[in-house]
Enzyme design. Structure first.
Site, PDB file in Angstrom:
ATOM      1  CG  PHE A 201     -36.955  22.241  -9.260  1.00  0.00           C
ATOM      2  CD1 PHE A 201     -37.782  22.909 -10.166  1.00  0.00           C
ATOM      3  CD2 PHE A 201     -37.443  21.982  -7.978  1.00  0.00           C
ATOM      4  CE1 PHE A 201     -39.055  23.331  -9.803  1.00  0.00           C
ATOM      5  CE2 PHE A 201     -38.716  22.390  -7.610  1.00  0.00           C
ATOM      6  CZ  PHE A 201     -39.515  23.069  -8.507  1.00  0.00           C
TER       7      PHE A 201
ATOM      8  NE  ARG B  90     -11.224  33.775   0.252  1.00  0.00           N
ATOM      9  CZ  ARG B  90     -11.545  32.494   0.425  1.00  0.00           C
ATOM     10  NH1 ARG B  90     -11.212  31.885   1.539  1.00  0.00           N
ATOM     11  NH2 ARG B  90     -12.189  31.829  -0.506  1.00  0.00           N
TER      12      ARG B  90
ATOM     13  CE1 TYR C  18     -31.342  17.389   0.872  1.00  0.00           C
ATOM     14  CE2 TYR C  18     -33.172  17.122   2.396  1.00  0.00           C
ATOM     15  CZ  TYR C  18     -32.577  17.801   1.352  1.00  0.00           C
ATOM     16  OH  TYR C  18     -33.217  18.895   0.808  1.00  0.00           O
TER      17      TYR C  18
ATOM     18  CG  ASP D  61     -25.174  22.516 -10.878  1.00  0.00           C
ATOM     19  OD1 ASP D  61     -26.238  23.027 -10.500  1.00  0.00           O
ATOM     20  OD2 ASP D  61     -24.965  21.283 -10.850  1.00  0.00           O
TER      21      ASP D  61
ATOM     22  N   GLY E 248     -16.696  30.454   4.073  1.00  0.00           N
ATOM     23  CA  GLY E 248     -15.320  30.970   3.991  1.00  0.00           C
ATOM     24  C   GLY E 248     -15.226  32.050   2.930  1.00  0.00           C
TER      25      GLY E 248
ATOM     26  N   GLY F 130     -28.373  18.515 -11.586  1.00  0.00           N
ATOM     27  CA  GLY F 130     -28.756  19.643 -12.442  1.00  0.00           C
ATOM     28  C   GLY F 130     -28.520  19.300 -13.903  1.00  0.00           C
TER      29      GLY F 130
ATOM     30  NE  ARG G  94     -37.344  16.593  -5.886  1.00  0.00           N
ATOM     31  CZ  ARG G  94     -36.705  17.748  -5.774  1.00  0.00           C
ATOM     32  NH1 ARG G  94     -36.987  18.569  -4.792  1.00  0.00           N
ATOM     33  NH2 ARG G  94     -35.766  18.067  -6.626  1.00  0.00           N
TER      34      ARG G  94
ATOM     35  CG  ASP H 168     -18.044  18.533  -5.962  1.00  0.00           C
ATOM     36  OD1 ASP H 168     -18.427  18.948  -4.857  1.00  0.00           O
ATOM     37  OD2 ASP H 168     -18.249  17.382  -6.381  1.00  0.00           O
TER      38      ASP H 168
ATOM     39  CB  THR I 272     -22.807  17.922  -1.169  1.00  0.00           C
ATOM     40  OG1 THR I 272     -22.121  17.086  -2.092  1.00  0.00           O
ATOM     41  CG2 THR I 272     -23.414  19.096  -1.902  1.00  0.00           C
TER      42      THR I 272
END
Ligand code: NAD
Ligand code: UDP
Length: 309
Positions: A11, A104, A143, A31, A100, A36, A184, A56, A90
């Protein structure tokens, strides 16, 4: 600039990709399509400045970019509770991999954190200095605690390795391309009203939220990302607070629906009140939302009329 958006097919991510392309940037959208959808970005696929990477964020990745927006994470309770261990991974592994990479390639990196870091707050409205009241073992913890740990990682990489971070705490946001089935409140109520179904108030509907229209939020993202005064955390959201019952009544009025309100059990750990204190955003990035709830709902309702599933 070359800009990576993780969670770019979701979204918020799809609106962000659209805005960055419109501003003349090259955009890499990464993604895994958990929540999504390709249709969210299908209108961008033919553009030479847009690239899509199926990946991922739990696994490391290498790209040469100037900026990273890390949005990858399911955001609705229905989706983040499907596989709670994966949700925490995630947030945590995604943060480590983005940080990371940023270290770099010396990219600036933005974290989409959340008002959920405040849990069920005892302080109202919530300023950034408030440390929150989160249940670490409840159904929302995967979460909330994942996002809290991601913030910790962002600040440790910043202090230890000089990584150039921006951490935004996003409050409830709505608009076209919310997933119809992610449970939602705004999408549920609009879909129920359009279908003439009962509107499901969880509890008695007296709990409050403050709803920000997506275009306002994306403007806040860009202003925050592209200033040098403050790394955050910075609250981004609409400070105008409504009860969930008031939201339901507005949706019924704007859709002309005959749906009636029904009460359903309140989910565990559902925060009673939520309202951002946005003084920091006002001062540092001269930002506050411009789209009132009624206008935002009027822009969102046609999307759900055309995309009911
Ligand atoms: P969304 O579910 O529509 O988007 C999340 C995107 O991340 C999806 O495209 C999904 O496929 C992708 N994703 C999930 N796990 C992934 C993984 N392991 N690897 C790669 N991609 C992955 O949700 P959204 O509302 O667009 O939220 C975007 C971000 O903003 C999230 O991080 C969310 O926590 C944060 N946020 C959103 C809100 C809101 O009101 N929308 C509020 C607070 C915070
Ligand atoms: N809610 C509701 N009916 C619904 C969906 C949600 O009353 O059909 C309530 C929910 O209990 C919460 C509020 O609306 O109090 C916002 O829920 P949402 O899942 O949109 O966001 P969050 O709880 O993460 O703020």
């Amino acid at each position: 600039m070359r800009i990576l958006v993780t969670g770019g097919a979701g979204f918020l991510g799809s609106h962000l990709c659209e805005r960055l392309l419109a501003d003349g940037h090259d955009v890499l959208c990464l993604d895994n399509f958990f929540t999504g959808r390709k249709v969210n970005i299908s209108h961008l696929l033919g553009k030479p400045a847009f690239e899509l990477i199926r990946h991922d964020v739990v696994d490391p990745f290498k790209v040469e970019v100037d900026q990273i927006y890390n949005l990858a994470c399911p955001a609705s309770p229905v989706h983040y509770q499907v596989n709670p261990i994966k949700t925490t991974k995630t947030s945590v592994m995604g943060a480590i991999n983005c940080l990371g990479l940023a270290k770099r390639v010396k990219a600036r990196v933005f974290q989409a954190s959340t008002s959920e870091v405040y849990g069920d707050p005892e302080m109202h409205p919530q300023p950034e200095g408030y440390r929150g009241l989160v249940n670490p073992i409840g159904p929302r913890a995967c979460y909330d605690e994942g996002k809290r740990c991601a913030e910790t990682l962002f600040f440790d990489y910043h202090r230890e390795n000089g990584v150039d971070i921006r951490v935004a705490r996003i409050f409830n946001t709505y608009g076209p391309r919310m997933q119809p089935k992610d449970g939602r409140v705004v999408s549920n109520f609009i879909l129920q009203a359009l279908a003439g179904q009962e509107i499901t108030l969880y509890g008695d509907g007296s709990q409050t939220r403050s709803f920000c229209y997506v275009d306002d939020l994306i403007e806040g993202f860009l202003r925050f990302m592209n200033q040098n005064e403050c790394v955050g955390p910075m609250n981004l959201g609409n400070p105008v607070e409504f009860t969930i019952r008031e939201l339901a009544e507005k949706v019924i009025a704007l859709t002309g629906s005959k749906s009636r309100l029904v009460e359903r059990p309140l989910p565990q750990d559902d925060p009673r009140q939520r309202q951002p204190d946005i003084s920091l955003a006002k001062r540092v990035i001269d930002w506050e939302p411009r789209v009132p709830l009624e206008e935002g709902l009027q822009r969102t309702i046609p999307y759900f009329r055309e995309n009911p599933v």
